[in-house]
Enzyme design. Structure first.
Site, PDB file in Angstrom:
ATOM      1  N   GLU A   1       0.840  -1.202   0.000  1.00 40.49           N
ATOM      2  CA  GLU A   1       0.000   0.000   0.000  1.00 40.49           C
ATOM      3  C   GLU A   1       0.872   1.249   0.000  1.00 40.49           C
ATOM      4  O   GLU A   1       2.075   1.190   0.196  1.00 40.49           O
ATOM      5  CB  GLU A   1      -0.914   0.035   1.231  1.00 40.49           C
TER       6      GLU A   1
ATOM      7  N   ASP B   1     -10.252   0.978  -4.773  1.00 37.81           N
ATOM      8  CA  ASP B   1      -9.225   1.027  -3.735  1.00 37.81           C
ATOM      9  C   ASP B   1      -8.446   2.340  -3.888  1.00 37.81           C
ATOM     10  O   ASP B   1      -9.045   3.402  -3.975  1.00 37.81           O
ATOM     11  CB  ASP B   1      -8.318  -0.208  -3.838  1.00 37.81           C
TER      12      ASP B   1
END
Length: 292
Positions: free
Chosen positions: A18, A198
């Protein structure tokens, strides 16, 4: 449409990759393995890669004006000096709530950091959205489950974000100081499509590149929220894109192995790696964080 395919840039095998961020001063890309508690980096020019183990789950490392990085962790924001390795607490971040951790975030056009929290088990409504403005943390929104897709228009007059669980990307007008005006409105609805929205980033033409978790795609959306291009990956769980390289003409994409059993890993051996693609359009220079 470019219709590019992403290729492996670093075989890092993150459980939950991430927060990719291009650090222009150092010429490095950084990203985090949240669940693996590691901070990774890549120098695309030399090919050098590395990582540092962390003492808690960290979701983002953004460059600070004047040097160093700010790390978004489980219960605190911390300053990190990559040259000395010194890590120091900057301020608390939901320190009284052991159920949450940091998630998506990005520095806005005013040098302030928008950041988010979520439940460690994706508990319904446990997440929040904040803005760290000149060193002061201000809550913008509560009751979110998986806050994501935080990004900003080239002129800073609009912010986007999503609650991944809802499947809808929201558009939020901002004032001249970068504070939200009124309520956000639905902008792009993926609730009936494969994959969930996302992480996201905006390119130099004001289009939004959005990772679709579960669908193995990063889609390019025009200012009206319509898909005009897409990048495919050989793994199903892309988490966040970021432009990088000296000319900001490469799109780096973090991915995850989270939730995959052994059989699924065999089907997707590149899950968790950092990918790169040629999007055919450059990105925007990301502002550095101003803490004062």
């Amino acid at each position: 449409m470019n219709g590019a395919t992403a290729r492996v840039a670093v075989a890092c095998g993150c459980e939950l990759g991430e927060g990719p961020q291009w650090h222009a001063v150092s010429g490095r890309l950084t990203w985090c393995d949240i669940l693996g508690r590691r901070l990774h980096w890549l120098d695309p020019t030399s090919g050098e890669t590395g990582h540092r183990a962390l003492d808690q789950m960290v979701s983002l490392a953004v460059p600070i004006a004047g040097g160093g990085m700010l790390l978004v962790g489980e219960d605190r924001l911390a300053r990190f000096d990559p040259t000395t390795g010194v890590l120091e607490r900057f301020c608390d971040f939901e320190a009284g709530n052991p159920l949450t951790r940091g998630n998506d975030g990005r520095v806005d056009r005013h040098g302030s950091l928008w950041l988010s929290s979520m439940g460690k088990g994706a508990e319904l409504g446990a997440g929040r959205l904040y803005r760290l403005h000149r060193g002061t943390l201000v809550e913008l929104r509560a009751g979110l489950t998986i806050p994501n897709a935080i990004c900003f228009s080239p002129g800073g007059e609009v912010a986007w974000f999503t609650d991944t669980a809802s499947g809808v990307v929201m558009r939020w007008p901002l004032d001249r100081e970068g504070w939200p005006l009124g309520e956000p409105a639905p902008w792009a609805d993926f609730s009936a499509q494969p994959g969930n929205p996302d992480g996201a980033v905006v390119d130099a033409e004001g289009h939004l590149w959005l990772a679709l978790w579960g669908a193995g795609r990063v889609v390019r959306l025009d200012p009206q929220g319509r898909e005009v291009d897409a990048i495919t990956l050989p793994t199903s769980q892309p988490s966040c894109p970021a432009f990088g390289g000296e000319r900001l003409d490469r799109l780096y994409i973090t991915t995850a192995r989270e939730g995959m059993d052994a059989a699924r890993w065999r089907e997707e051996p590149d899950a968790g790696h950092l990918f790169v693609a040629d999007p055919g359009v450059p990105g925007l220079a990301e502002p550095t964080l101003r803490l004062a």
